[in-house]
Design a protein around this motif. Structure first.
Motif, PDB file in Angstrom:
ATOM      1  N   LEU A 159       0.852  -1.185   0.000  1.00  0.00           N
ATOM      2  CA  LEU A 159       0.000   0.000   0.000  1.00  0.00           C
ATOM      3  C   LEU A 159       0.890   1.238   0.000  1.00  0.00           C
ATOM      4  CD1 LEU A 159      -2.640  -1.004   2.680  1.00  0.00           C
ATOM      5  CD2 LEU A 159      -3.043  -0.768   0.252  1.00  0.00           C
ATOM      6  N   ALA A 160       0.732   2.088  -0.997  1.00  0.00           N
ATOM      7  CA  ALA A 160       1.509   3.330  -1.044  1.00  0.00           C
ATOM      8  C   ALA A 160       0.700   4.382  -1.770  1.00  0.00           C
ATOM      9  CB  ALA A 160       2.851   3.111  -1.739  1.00  0.00           C
ATOM     10  N   ASP A 161       0.974   5.638  -1.471  1.00  0.00           N
ATOM     11  CA  ASP A 161       0.276   6.729  -2.156  1.00  0.00           C
ATOM     12  C   ASP A 161       0.806   6.911  -3.571  1.00  0.00           C
ATOM     13  OD1 ASP A 161      -1.380   7.558   0.084  1.00  0.00           O
ATOM     14  OD2 ASP A 161       0.471   8.246   1.011  1.00  0.00           O
ATOM     15  N   VAL A 162       2.121   6.814  -3.720  1.00  0.00           N
ATOM     16  CA  VAL A 162       2.761   7.019  -5.023  1.00  0.00           C
ATOM     17  C   VAL A 162       3.675   5.844  -5.318  1.00  0.00           C
ATOM     18  CG1 VAL A 162       4.265   8.512  -6.397  1.00  0.00           C
ATOM     19  CG2 VAL A 162       2.683   9.526  -4.749  1.00  0.00           C
ATOM     20  N   GLY A 163       3.512   5.227  -6.470  1.00  0.00           N
ATOM     21  CA  GLY A 163       4.381   4.125  -6.884  1.00  0.00           C
ATOM     22  C   GLY A 163       5.243   4.549  -8.060  1.00  0.00           C
ATOM     23  N   LEU A 164       6.536   4.255  -7.991  1.00  0.00           N
ATOM     24  CA  LEU A 164       7.464   4.613  -9.059  1.00  0.00           C
ATOM     25  C   LEU A 164       7.493   3.517 -10.114  1.00  0.00           C
ATOM     26  CD1 LEU A 164      10.457   6.041  -6.985  1.00  0.00           C
ATOM     27  CD2 LEU A 164       8.460   7.234  -7.908  1.00  0.00           C
ATOM     28  N   VAL A 165       7.290   3.905 -11.360  1.00  0.00           N
ATOM     29  CA  VAL A 165       7.259   2.959 -12.478  1.00  0.00           C
ATOM     30  C   VAL A 165       8.306   3.404 -13.492  1.00  0.00           C
ATOM     31  CG1 VAL A 165       5.851   1.940 -14.309  1.00  0.00           C
ATOM     32  CG2 VAL A 165       4.793   2.567 -12.128  1.00  0.00           C
ATOM     33  N   VAL A 313      20.073  13.762  -8.055  1.00  0.00           N
ATOM     34  CA  VAL A 313      21.463  13.945  -7.625  1.00  0.00           C
ATOM     35  C   VAL A 313      21.739  15.406  -7.302  1.00  0.00           C
ATOM     36  CG1 VAL A 313      23.871  13.779  -8.332  1.00  0.00           C
ATOM     37  CG2 VAL A 313      22.278  11.927  -8.883  1.00  0.00           C
ATOM     38  N   ALA A 314      21.323  16.297  -8.205  1.00  0.00           N
ATOM     39  CA  ALA A 314      21.567  17.735  -8.018  1.00  0.00           C
ATOM     40  C   ALA A 314      20.447  18.413  -7.233  1.00  0.00           C
ATOM     41  CB  ALA A 314      21.727  18.411  -9.374  1.00  0.00           C
ATOM     42  N   ARG A 315      19.404  17.640  -6.860  1.00  0.00           N
ATOM     43  CA  ARG A 315      18.263  18.139  -6.090  1.00  0.00           C
ATOM     44  C   ARG A 315      17.572  19.302  -6.795  1.00  0.00           C
ATOM     45  NH1 ARG A 315      18.063  15.404  -1.640  1.00  0.00           N
ATOM     46  NH2 ARG A 315      16.306  16.677  -0.907  1.00  0.00           N
ATOM     47  N   ILE A 316      17.332  19.109  -8.085  1.00  0.00           N
ATOM     48  CA  ILE A 316      16.636  20.104  -8.896  1.00  0.00           C
ATOM     49  C   ILE A 316      15.184  19.664  -9.074  1.00  0.00           C
ATOM     50  CG2 ILE A 316      16.534  21.243 -11.140  1.00  0.00           C
ATOM     51  CD1 ILE A 316      19.542  20.693 -11.442  1.00  0.00           C
ATOM     52  N   GLY A 317      14.248  20.530  -8.789  1.00  0.00           N
ATOM     53  CA  GLY A 317      12.836  20.268  -9.042  1.00  0.00           C
ATOM     54  C   GLY A 317      12.158  19.323  -8.073  1.00  0.00           C
ATOM     55  N   LEU A 318      12.827  18.918  -6.989  1.00  0.00           N
ATOM     56  CA  LEU A 318      12.243  17.938  -6.077  1.00  0.00           C
ATOM     57  C   LEU A 318      11.087  18.521  -5.273  1.00  0.00           C
ATOM     58  CD1 LEU A 318      15.396  16.021  -4.761  1.00  0.00           C
ATOM     59  CD2 LEU A 318      13.919  15.503  -6.720  1.00  0.00           C
ATOM     60  N   GLU A 319      11.222  19.780  -4.830  1.00  0.00           N
ATOM     61  CA  GLU A 319      10.141  20.394  -4.063  1.00  0.00           C
ATOM     62  C   GLU A 319       8.894  20.580  -4.920  1.00  0.00           C
ATOM     63  OE1 GLU A 319      10.066  20.843  -0.831  1.00  0.00           O
ATOM     64  OE2 GLU A 319      12.059  19.916  -0.774  1.00  0.00           O
ATOM     65  N   THR A 320       9.104  20.979  -6.169  1.00  0.00           N
ATOM     66  CA  THR A 320       7.970  21.128  -7.083  1.00  0.00           C
ATOM     67  C   THR A 320       7.282  19.785  -7.307  1.00  0.00           C
ATOM     68  OG1 THR A 320       9.101  22.941  -8.206  1.00  0.00           O
ATOM     69  CG2 THR A 320       7.281  21.893  -9.379  1.00  0.00           C
ATOM     70  N   LEU A 321       8.070  18.718  -7.447  1.00  0.00           N
ATOM     71  CA  LEU A 321       7.514  17.367  -7.617  1.00  0.00           C
ATOM     72  C   LEU A 321       6.692  16.965  -6.400  1.00  0.00           C
ATOM     73  CD1 LEU A 321       7.375  14.553  -9.019  1.00  0.00           C
ATOM     74  CD2 LEU A 321       9.510  13.994  -7.829  1.00  0.00           C
ATOM     75  N   LEU A 325       2.626  16.224  -6.436  1.00  0.00           N
ATOM     76  CA  LEU A 325       2.064  14.926  -6.056  1.00  0.00           C
ATOM     77  C   LEU A 325       1.115  15.066  -4.875  1.00  0.00           C
ATOM     78  CD1 LEU A 325       5.255  12.674  -6.388  1.00  0.00           C
ATOM     79  CD2 LEU A 325       3.283  12.735  -7.925  1.00  0.00           C
ATOM     80  N   TRP A 326       1.468  15.931  -3.914  1.00  0.00           N
ATOM     81  CA  TRP A 326       0.589  16.149  -2.758  1.00  0.00           C
ATOM     82  C   TRP A 326      -0.769  16.704  -3.199  1.00  0.00           C
ATOM     83  CZ3 TRP A 326      -0.220  14.963   2.087  1.00  0.00           C
ATOM     84  CH2 TRP A 326      -1.091  15.747   2.840  1.00  0.00           C
ATOM     85  N   ARG A 327      -0.747  17.697  -4.105  1.00  0.00           N
ATOM     86  CA  ARG A 327      -2.005  18.267  -4.596  1.00  0.00           C
ATOM     87  C   ARG A 327      -2.837  17.210  -5.320  1.00  0.00           C
ATOM     88  NH1 ARG A 327       1.361  22.632  -6.030  1.00  0.00           N
ATOM     89  NH2 ARG A 327       1.389  21.872  -8.186  1.00  0.00           N
TER      90      ARG A 327
END
Length: 340
Positions: A159-165, A313-321, A325-327
């Motif tokens: 059970l997970a909210d987001v699954g990586l494919v 790796v460079a931590r670019i765009g992670l907060e936006t992601l 996903l939260w929204r």
């Protein structure tokens, strides 16, 4: 801890205790009448959801679960003691099936939820139960009912909210390691991830969701190629599917369609799940070319698909992601509440 998502166990409920045949034997009470007590009920076997577990490993080495028999009744209308139940703790998302027939008994989805696997036998009635005006001294009682014995197959679907494919080496493990406390194995070769990993992703201070990193899918996974067939089932329980596609892929549109095709071949219902795309490895594209490359990739993907260019790796765009996903999750929950 080793990840185990499939195991077969044997469960047996307790048999009911026999009712007693007894009569009152007291001074100055002639013909005291029947006083045989009922037998106790046999113990039952249950599954119980435990949010602190994420594997069925313990059950691989403990396959037999037998509940206690009920005790027989006795004189003076004393009821026999009920047999103790057996509670088997399992991770949330565990499905129980009858091994021989494949019939689904049920699934455990909530903490503390109990699922009955084998019901204990009912205790027999003592002779006091059968007393009547026309039968004032019954000399018989019921035996206890037998318990049940079953072979049960337990299958865990995470059970997970987001699954990586994504394909192997798409950057899924690096992503979940960058935005959560999960520490999957990361290396520069295919199928580094051999078992799923769960991570709690925090959005700001008080918001969070669960992300699952699943082993990479390859073309033909639904036919048993690679590791995908073993882990595709875990995708069924994810609320949102996040497709991780390297932005440096020559044909990102074809990669996306191939992944969709594998999901559809495994279970067409997976195509009904909300989707998003993370364009990983953005740091491999020169800064002055990133905008054009992102636009070119977006042109190959559906217009209504949320797309997030990122570099774990460079931590670019992670907060936006994470915010996106939260929204998306909040919209799903609001829609679910509106339909109930």
């Amino acid at each position: 801890m080793k990840f185990v998502d499939y195991v077969t166990i044997t469960v047996r409920s307790g048999k009911g205790g026999a009712g007693a045949v007894a009569f009152r034997r007291e001074k100055y009470v002639p013909k005291g009448g029947p006083a045989g007590g009922d037998g106790g009920d046999g113990g039952s076997v249950y599954l119980e959801g435990d949010p602190n577990l994420y594997t069925l490993l313990d059950l691989r080495y403990n396959r037999h679960h037998f509940a206690e028999d009920g005790q027989p009744g006795s004189g003076k209308n004393k009821k026999g003691r009920d047999g103790r139940d057996v509670i088997i703790r399992v991770p949330l998302g565990t499905v129980a099936k009858i091994t021989e027939t494949g019939e689904v008994i049920g699934e455990v989805l909530r903490p503390g939820q109990r699922l009955l696997l084998a019901k204990g036998g009912r205790g027999g009635r003592g002779n006091a139960f059968f007393k009547s005006p026309t039968n004032q001294a019954p000399r018989y009682a019921q035996p206890g009912e037998p318990g049940e014995e079953k072979n049960i197959t337990l299958e865990l679907k995470l059970l997970a909210d987001v699954g990586l494919v994504g394909f192997p080496n798409a950057g899924k493990s690096t992503l979940i390691a960058s935005i959560s406390a999960a520490r999957p194995k990361i290396a520069d070769y295919p199928f580094t991830t051999l078992e799923p990993a769960l991570g709690m992703v925090y959005v700001g201070e008080f918001r969070s969701f669960v992300m699952a990193d699943l082993p990479g899918i390859i073309e033909g996974a639904h036919e048993g190629r690679g590791l995908g067939i073993r882990f595709l089932k875990h995708i069924e329980r994810n609320a949102i599917l996040l497709f991780v596609i390297p932005i440096v892929e020559a044909e990102p549109g074809r990669v996306y369609r191939t992944l969709l095709g594998e999901l559809e071949a495994f279970n067409p219902a997976l195509l009904e799940k909300p989707r998003a795309v993370a364009l990983s490895k953005l740091d491999l594209v020169p800064e002055d070319e990133r905008e054009d490359r992102v636009a070119a990739v977006k042109a190959e993907l559906p217009d209504d698909l949320p797309i997030y260019p990122i570099s774990a790796v460079a931590r670019i765009g992670l907060e936006t992601l994470k915010e996106g996903l939260w929204r998306q999750l909040q919209e799903l929950r609001a829609a679910a509440e509106a339909t109930t």
